[in-house]
Every structure is written in structure tokens, then in C-alpha cells.
Design a protein around this motif. Structure first.
Motif, mmCIF file in Angstrom:
data_model
loop_
_atom_site.group_PDB
_atom_site.id
_atom_site.type_symbol
_atom_site.label_atom_id
_atom_site.label_comp_id
_atom_site.label_asym_id
_atom_site.label_seq_id
_atom_site.Cartn_x
_atom_site.Cartn_y
_atom_site.Cartn_z
ATOM 1 N N SER A 214 0.832 -1.204 0.000
ATOM 2 C CA SER A 214 0.000 0.000 0.000
ATOM 3 C C SER A 214 0.869 1.256 0.000
ATOM 4 O O SER A 214 0.535 2.267 -0.626
ATOM 5 C CB SER A 214 -0.909 0.029 1.231
ATOM 6 N N ILE A 215 1.952 1.197 0.740
ATOM 7 C CA ILE A 215 2.904 2.300 0.844
ATOM 8 C C ILE A 215 4.272 1.703 1.164
ATOM 9 O O ILE A 215 4.347 0.669 1.838
ATOM 10 C CB ILE A 215 2.455 3.305 1.938
ATOM 11 N N THR A 216 5.330 2.303 0.659
ATOM 12 C CA THR A 216 6.672 1.772 0.907
ATOM 13 C C THR A 216 7.322 2.509 2.085
ATOM 14 O O THR A 216 6.867 3.581 2.499
ATOM 15 C CB THR A 216 7.571 1.923 -0.329
ATOM 16 N N GLU A 219 8.410 5.909 0.983
ATOM 17 C CA GLU A 219 7.302 6.865 0.909
ATOM 18 C C GLU A 219 6.919 7.390 2.295
ATOM 19 O O GLU A 219 6.460 8.530 2.424
ATOM 20 C CB GLU A 219 6.097 6.218 0.217
ATOM 21 N N GLU A 223 6.777 11.331 3.426
ATOM 22 C CA GLU A 223 5.617 11.956 4.073
ATOM 23 C C GLU A 223 5.981 12.631 5.397
ATOM 24 O O GLU A 223 5.097 13.101 6.113
ATOM 25 C CB GLU A 223 4.516 10.920 4.299
#
Length: 463
Positions: A214-216, A219, A223
Motif C-alpha cells: 500500500s505504501i513503501t 514513501e 511523508e
């Protein structure tokens, strides 16, 4: 004057004939009088070996001293200064190999029932807790996984003012506490209450988020998160590579227990769940998970449940208490036997071929190596097989996070003093690092990582 009895105050339990018909707790806990009587056995040793035997360093003599006086809230505050999940740890920690193993009272008689006392104090204060959210320092930390390691790391960082977000792949926090350990050992309402206490510290939660998909991790840093802690556990089941493992009626213990717990099969028919249980169930393995799976199958209606383990009873890795409870509940132990094939008919399990074993010289683990006995094969009729021989970390994170190095077992490599991985500002702990281990060891790793994260970020802020 302290209670000098060499024996622990016994704890009442459900009768075995009754408890196999329900999923209520087996051990019923202490009354206040029983808890104080057991606490009175503590010698309050100056050198406090029990504290050093605890992976999260709970000030054990201090909380017991308050309990002796009837100051239960004060005892609770002492425990939770180091342990955010005391009701859970009081039930599932292997105290016999940790704090109680080094208790001075154990040299002549039984050690003090530290786990039972921790459970009593936590239960007593369960519905009477006040939690204050600390002032924020506006520094964001990401925690991957809401199991014991992640929850502990999140709690310790939140107490220091960090803005912590837990990213959980499933729809419930808790990890193995929620999906692995059965209701009769660890009630889920109790787990939820202890998790809620941690969330009240200001911890944010993102469920149904698979970090690595879904997200690394990269990432997360993009953020604005300044550090990442990976506590993603060991959710990938191991199999034996037997012919017939793909037949209907073969489960990994991980899948079996997850279905029962998260889909509430233990509350049938209120929660109808697709869990097939035959009349004759074989559980392969000898650890706590194998005991959990066998005892769960019995409660779900299996007529005969067998533990098939390739070593003898002395080598069983499960806690003595769990083995004792399984025996009381009519679980059969087929020891010194090893499966060689699962036999099917029309795609369904019908039998399992095994070979008898004998113990040879010790292997690398220090246990005597099981050796097959020639011409000793036999077949047992079974219609369900549950494989409980361990789990390894899911490869998703390492496959999507290039700087993250793992060992040959797929476990994340960390610096043992700080729990920092080979990727800067990424830390890891619990089963993702050790492979399947205990709740309290995972919590200890979460605490160690939180301390290291705080120290590193404070130093960076000063520069």
C-alpha cells in the motif's frame, strides 16, 4: 511476617471436562486475599534477580511490596511504568524461564507466582485507568505492525511526545495477541482494553495498510516521518514439503488460529466461520502454537486430537503448563513420530503416513537429534491435519525495501544494542527479527528500539 510457605498459592481452574466445551479462560485468577497471600511470599531481595530476568525490566519487588499492603493502584502504576500490556503478559509470558526462574524462593520450593500477581493487579485495575495524552513534540514516527513489538514501541515513543502512527495490515490491532493466541488463554476483550490504553496516549492508527505494498518505507520518509520501526511479525507459515500438503483439510496453524480468532469461530453459531474440523485431527509440532491448535480443535468438536511430534516429551518446546492443560483435556501425544505423507481421496485428507523415531546425538539446538527407525512406517486415519512447525517473516518488506538486509531465514538484521537495521533511521524488533518467539521478547525489542530512536532524534535536534 512474610508467608514462608514453599508452595505457591494455587489458582483455580475450570474443570477439564467442562472447559473443552467452551472458550472461556482456563485459569480463573486470584482473589484479593489469594493475591496478597502469594505476594507475602516475596523476600524483596536487594539484588532483584527477577527484574533482570524480565525482558522489559518491570520493578517486580516494588509492585509486589505495594500489593502486600493492599495498594493495588500503586502496584499497577509501578508495573505499567515499564510494561504497557500487563494483563496480557501475566497470562502468556513464560515466567518459568524468565523472572520466576531466577526467583530466590525457587531454590527451596516454588518461586513466587510473579505472572499470576501481575495478572491480578492488571485485571483489578482494568476498568479504572486514567491516561493522559503527553504534550506533542510534533516529530512523526511510523510503526509498521500493531503486534506486541509495535504497540510497545509506539507507547514508549508516545509517552515522550512523538506523533506516532501504527500501520496495521489487518483490520484489528494486536497481531498474535488477537489472531494467534486462543480465547481460552487470552480473552480478546481484555486485549482490546489494553490496546485502547495505548491508543489513548495519542497514538494514531491506520488499519488495512500493507507497508511494502500500500505504501513503501521510502514513501513514509517522503511523508515526513523521521524514523520507522518495523514490527511486522512472522506471519509466513512453514510447511514440511510433504506429499499431500495441498489437500482439503490441511491447515497451517497460523491460518487455522487466525480464522478462529478474527472470524470468531469460537462464538458459533453467532459467527458462522469456514473452519472445517473433522473427527480425527492431527497437529504436527510440539510448541505452544501446536498446543493452541490442538486444544482449539478439541473445543470446536473434534472427537480425537493428536499431537504428532518427532522428539520425546522432555524435548517438547511448549510451556509445561500448556502441555499439562492439553493432557488434562484429552489431547493424545504421539511422540517420537514424524509424518512422511498426507494421504488423500477425491482431494480430501483421509490418512497420514508416519515413521517412528529414536533420539540420537544432540544437534545444534542442544536437543538430541531425532533419527528415523528403519521399517517402522505406519498409517493413522485422520481427516484434518494442522501443521504447527513455526513461521518466518513475510518477504514483502525485504523485497520492496532494497537497503533492508535479512539473514538466510528472512529475518531482518539489526544492531543488537539499538535495533537499527541496515537502512538508516529504520529500526525493527520482535518476530520480524528473531523469527517466531515470545510476546515479552517482542515487547523488550520494541522498548529498546523506542529508546534508541528517541536518543538519536534528540541528538540530531541538538545539532
Amino acid at each position: 511476617m512474610p508467608n514462608m510457605s514453599p508452595k505457591k498459592v494455587s489458582m483455580k481452574e475450570q474443570d477439564p471436562e467442562e472447559r473443552v466445551k467452551n472458550f472461556q479462560e482456563v485459569a480463573l485468577g486470584y482473589t484479593l486475599d489469594e493475591a496478597i497471600a502469594e505476594a507475602d511470599r516475596c523476600l524483596n531481595c536487594r539484588h532483584m534477580p527477577c527484574v533482570y530476568g524480565c525482558p522489559v525490566n518491570v520493578p517486580i519487588p516494588d509492585f509486589i511490596s505495594e500489593l502486600k499492603k493492599g495498594n493495588i493502584k500503586e502496584a499497577y502504576d509501578i508495573i505499567t511504568s515499564e510494561n504497557g500490556l500487563p494483563a496480557i503478559c501475566g497470562r502468556v509470558c513464560p515466567q518459568e524461564s524468565q523472572c520466576e526462574q531466577v526467583c530466590v524462593r525457587g531454590r527451596k520450593g516454588d518461586p513466587v507466582g510473579i505472572g499470576r500477581l501481575e495478572r491480578f493487579v492488571a485485571d483489578y485495575c482494568m476498568d479504572d485507568k486514567t491516561v493522559e495524552e503527553p504534550a506533542s513534540n510534533d516529530i512523526k514516527i511510523a510503526v509498521v505492525g500493531g503486534g506486541p513489538a509495535g504497540l510497545t514501541c509506539a507507547a514508549d515513543l508516545a509517552k515522550k511526545g512523538y506523533v506516532v502512527t501504527i500501520f496495521e495490515a489487518l483490520h484489528e490491532l494486536g497481531g498474535v495477541l488477537m489472531y494467534g493466541i486462543p480465547e481460552f488463554r487470552l480473552p480478546k476483550t481484555l486485549v482490546q482494553k489494553e490496546i485502547d490504553t495505548i491508543i489513548k496516549l495519542g497514538v494514531h492508527v491506520e488499519k488495512n495498510v500493507i507497508v511494502g505494498k500500500s505504501i513503501t518505507v521510502d514513501e513514509l520518509f517522503d511523508e515526513g516521518y523521521k524514523a520507522v520501526f518495523i514490527g511486522s511479525g512472522a506471519g509466513l507459515p512453514r510447511f514440511m514439503g510433504l506429499k499431500g500438503e495441498n489437500l482439503n483439510g490441511v491447515y497451517s496453524a497460523n491460518e487455522f488460529l487466525t480464522r478462529v480468532n478474527l472470524m470468531k469461530a469460537y462464538d458459533f453459531p453467532n459467527h458462522p466461520t469456514p473452519v472445517r474440523i473433522g473427527k480425527r485431527v492431527a497437529v504436527i509440532g510440539g510448541g505452544n502454537v501446536a498446543m493452541d491448535a490442538a486444544r482449539t480443535a478439541k473445543r470446536l468438536g473434534a472427537e480425537e486430537v493428536m499431537i504428532v511430534y518427532r522428539r520425546s516429551k522432555e524435548e517438547l518446546p511448549a510451556r509445561l503448563e500448556e502441555v499439562h492443560h492439553a493432557e488434562e483435556e484429552g489431547i493424545e501425544f504421539k511422540l517420537l513420530n514424524n509424518p512422511t505423507e498426507i494421504i488423500g481421496e477425491d482431494g480430501e485428507v483421509k490418512a497420514m503416513q508416519c515413521i517412528r523415531m529414536e533420539l540420537g546425538e544432540p544437534d545444534a539446538s542442544g536437543r538430541r537429534r531425532p533419527v528415523p527407525i528403519e521399517n517402522s512406517s505406519f498409517t493413522m486415519d485422520v481427516d484434518t491435519v494442522i501443521i504447527a512447525i513455526g513461521q518466518t517473516p513475510n518477504p514483502l518488506l525485504r523485497d520492496t525495501t532494497e537497503p533492508l538486509e535479512t539473514n538466510q531465514r528472512g529475518c531482518i538484521i539489526v544492531h543488537q544494542e539499538t535495533m537499527e537495521t541496515t537502512m538508516p533511521n529504520v529500526y525493527a524488533g520482535g518476530d520480524a527479527v528473531t523469527g517466531a518467539a515470545t510476546v515479552i521478547l517482542a515487547m523488550g525489542a520494541g522498548k529498546k528500539a523506542a529508546k534508541a530512536i528517541d536518543e538519536k532524534l534528540r541528538n540530531e535536534t541538538k545539532k
